[in-house]
Design an enzyme around this catalytic site. Structure first.
Site, PDB file in Angstrom:
ATOM      1  N   ARG A 125       0.818  -1.236   0.000  1.00  0.00           N
ATOM      2  CA  ARG A 125       0.000   0.000   0.000  1.00  0.00           C
ATOM      3  C   ARG A 125       0.841   1.270   0.000  1.00  0.00           C
ATOM      4  NH1 ARG A 125      -3.261  -3.004   3.665  1.00  0.00           N
ATOM      5  NH2 ARG A 125      -4.953  -3.966   2.504  1.00  0.00           N
ATOM      6  N   LYS A 147       3.587  11.237 -11.946  1.00  0.00           N
ATOM      7  CA  LYS A 147       2.675  10.412 -12.743  1.00  0.00           C
ATOM      8  C   LYS A 147       3.339   9.056 -12.982  1.00  0.00           C
ATOM      9  CE  LYS A 147      -0.248  13.565 -15.313  1.00  0.00           C
ATOM     10  NZ  LYS A 147      -0.642  14.061 -16.639  1.00  0.00           N
ATOM     11  N   GLU A 189      10.016  17.227 -25.806  1.00  0.00           N
ATOM     12  CA  GLU A 189       9.443  17.664 -24.522  1.00  0.00           C
ATOM     13  C   GLU A 189      10.043  19.004 -24.094  1.00  0.00           C
ATOM     14  OE1 GLU A 189       6.878  16.330 -23.011  1.00  0.00           O
ATOM     15  OE2 GLU A 189       6.745  14.323 -23.886  1.00  0.00           O
ATOM     16  N   LYS A 231       8.239  22.696 -14.768  1.00  0.00           N
ATOM     17  CA  LYS A 231       7.344  21.600 -14.369  1.00  0.00           C
ATOM     18  C   LYS A 231       7.102  21.613 -12.860  1.00  0.00           C
ATOM     19  CE  LYS A 231       5.884  16.970 -15.021  1.00  0.00           C
ATOM     20  NZ  LYS A 231       6.007  15.699 -15.686  1.00  0.00           N
ATOM     21  N   GLU A 241      -3.641  17.377 -11.578  1.00  0.00           N
ATOM     22  CA  GLU A 241      -4.294  17.793 -12.832  1.00  0.00           C
ATOM     23  C   GLU A 241      -5.800  17.991 -12.658  1.00  0.00           C
ATOM     24  OE1 GLU A 241      -2.327  15.869 -16.173  1.00  0.00           O
ATOM     25  OE2 GLU A 241      -4.177  16.112 -17.337  1.00  0.00           O
ATOM     26  N   ARG A 246      -2.015  21.761 -14.883  1.00  0.00           N
ATOM     27  CA  ARG A 246      -1.095  20.698 -15.304  1.00  0.00           C
ATOM     28  C   ARG A 246      -1.441  20.139 -16.687  1.00  0.00           C
ATOM     29  NH1 ARG A 246       1.659  15.979 -11.625  1.00  0.00           N
ATOM     30  NH2 ARG A 246       2.772  15.005 -13.336  1.00  0.00           N
ATOM     31  N   ASN A 250       0.121  18.403 -21.589  1.00  0.00           N
ATOM     32  CA  ASN A 250      -0.313  17.481 -22.638  1.00  0.00           C
ATOM     33  C   ASN A 250      -0.246  18.095 -24.035  1.00  0.00           C
ATOM     34  OD1 ASN A 250      -0.887  15.467 -20.734  1.00  0.00           O
ATOM     35  ND2 ASN A 250      -2.924  16.328 -20.338  1.00  0.00           N
ATOM     36  N   HIS A 253       0.200  16.003 -27.147  1.00  0.00           N
ATOM     37  CA  HIS A 253       0.018  14.594 -26.791  1.00  0.00           C
ATOM     38  C   HIS A 253      -1.313  14.018 -27.281  1.00  0.00           C
ATOM     39  CE1 HIS A 253       3.529  15.436 -24.408  1.00  0.00           C
ATOM     40  NE2 HIS A 253       3.589  14.205 -23.949  1.00  0.00           N
ATOM     41  N   HIS A 257      -0.223  10.748 -28.829  1.00  0.00           N
ATOM     42  CA  HIS A 257      -0.560   9.412 -28.308  1.00  0.00           C
ATOM     43  C   HIS A 257      -1.324   8.604 -29.355  1.00  0.00           C
ATOM     44  CE1 HIS A 257      -0.171  10.209 -23.677  1.00  0.00           C
ATOM     45  NE2 HIS A 257       0.988  10.063 -24.272  1.00  0.00           N
ATOM     46  N   HIS A 270       8.089   8.524 -29.077  1.00  0.00           N
ATOM     47  CA  HIS A 270       7.161   9.400 -28.364  1.00  0.00           C
ATOM     48  C   HIS A 270       7.429  10.862 -28.744  1.00  0.00           C
ATOM     49  CE1 HIS A 270       4.550  10.834 -25.213  1.00  0.00           C
ATOM     50  NE2 HIS A 270       5.529  11.562 -24.702  1.00  0.00           N
TER      51      HIS A 270
HETATM   52  N1  GLY Z   1       3.923  14.317 -18.537  1.00  0.00           N
HETATM   53  C1  GLY Z   1       2.842  15.137 -18.225  1.00  0.00           C
HETATM   54  C2  GLY Z   1       2.667  15.363 -16.767  1.00  0.00           C
HETATM   55  O1  GLY Z   1       3.527  14.984 -16.003  1.00  0.00           O
HETATM   56  O2  GLY Z   1       1.675  15.900 -16.367  1.00  0.00           O
END
Ligand code: GLY
Length: 370
Positions: A125, A147, A189, A231, A241, A246, A250, A253, A257, A270
């Site tokens: 956990r 993430k 990125e 970031k 998010e 946040r 994207n 993306h 994606h 990517h």
């Molecule tokens: N890679 C996008 C984020 O970390 O929100």
């Protein structure tokens, strides 16, 4: 030169440092001792490309501080981001009887940090994790912000958790072995961050692109630091998010994606997919959100300079649209796009299917004409 330190500020004593610089990996054991005094056993999860290069150095740094180490190596590549590999990791942790005081360290790129972070989020956990990113993409994005997750046959990153690391150790010396295509992937990125951040970052990146592509140490470190500072601020303001902040990360993306999924993971990297997605988002924004053609052109030129030329192929627009609907960025059946309205400004908004399709058709035609 000493390492650069960026702090990700979070509530409840969960703030953490990102250290950026050559040989910061050598201090990993000291950091574990400092941050996690009750930890005696560390599991290092690396991929099969990176573990042979840096696994021994990580182990030595940890052993020097009296920490026991279990090394877990997973196959390199996106296919490892699966429930099956995750289960193998949990089995390996349990078979070594690692208890709640253990720490999980990821060693590698975004696949390693996504897997190891998710493993740490759920094992017993929740146990501590630390990231040691060894790719440009992982240093500027994946290792920061918590993430984590794995892919399902239905789509990318569909199962996961927010799991903030206790520390990020970005040893820039490990970039010496990074394949060129992976550098380019990271530049996408970096370009994304510069577009979101400011004129200052955007034009610095534009001017430094030749040095960066020659892997100049100082310029690379500055690019990484700028991205991590940006970031860290975004994550501090909108950790999970939920505040429309946040989501800006994207950018590129939504199409990116879908391109990865429709062409089979690995056909385009990517970064190549995200760069293509940024070009598309800028054009869509010019049509529906007021971005200027000057902006579209400036972003195209930046991506070109970073070696991210337009993809030479297209994918049937209907297939892409279906993939976008399966993406976790879709909301209430509508496809969400980050639309850059200029350098340093953007909107996150749903775009109707017929509008997306019209622009995908134009995009596909442009590939036929190229
Ligand atoms: N890679 C996008 C984020 O970390 O929100």
């Amino acid at each position: 030169m000493s390492a650069t330190r960026v702090v990700v500020n979070l509530p409840d004593q969960r703030s953490y440092d990102v250290r950026i610089g050559p040989r910061v990996l050598d201090g990993l054991g000291r950091k574990v001792r400092e941050l996690l005094p009750s930890c005696s056993h560390v599991a290092v999860i690396g991929d099969a490309n990176v573990a042979p290069l840096y696994g021994a150095r990580a182990k030595e740094a940890l052993n020097q501080e009296g920490l026991s180490v279990t090394e877990i190596t997973v196959p390199a590549g996106e296919d490892s981001k699966s429930l099956a590999v995750l289960a193998e990791i949990w089995q390996a942790l349990a078979s070594k009887k690692l208890d709640r005081s253990c720490c999980i360290v990821s060693l590698g790129g975004g696949v390693a940090s996504d897997l190891a972070g998710f493993a740490a989020a759920a094992y017993l956990r929740g146990v501590a994790c630390i990231h040691v990113p060894t790719s440009l993409l992982a240093m500027v994005d994946a290792s920061v912000g918590g993430k984590t997750g794995v892919n399902l046959p239905a789509g990318k990153n569909l199962v996961g958790a927010f799991k903030q690391p206790a520390y990020v150790c970005a040893d820039t010396a490990t970039l010496a072995t990074l394949p060129e295509r992976e550098w380019t992937c990271g530049w996408a990125e970096v370009a994304k961050t510069a577009v979101l951040d400011s004129d200052e970052f955007f034009f610095w990146l534009d001017g430094a692109s030749a040095q960066l592509r020659a892997h100049d140490d100082d310029a690379v470190r500055e690019a990484i630091t700028r991205c991590v500072v940006f970031k860290a601020d975004v994550v501090a303001r909108d950790e999970e998010e939920t505040q429309d902040v946040r989501a800006c990360l994207n950018l590129g993306h939504t199409l990116g994606h879908a391109l990865e999924a429709c062409t089979g993971y690995g056909t385009c990297s990517h970064g190549e997919a995200v760069a293509e997605g940024m070009r598309f988002a800028a054009r869509l924004s010019a049509a529906v959100a007021g971005a200027s053609l000057e902006f579209v052109q400036a972003q195209d030129e930046l991506l070109d300079k970073l070696g991210l030329e337009p993809l030479p192929f297209s994918v049937p627009p209907r297939e892409l649209l279906d993939c976008m609907h399966g993406d976790k960025k879709a909301h209430d059946g509508q496809i969400l796009f980050v639309l850059p309205t200029d350098i340093g400004s953007w909107e996150v908004r749903p775009v109707a299917d017929d509008v997306v399709l019209e622009h995908l058709d134009a995009w596909a035609r442009s590939k036929e004409q190229a």
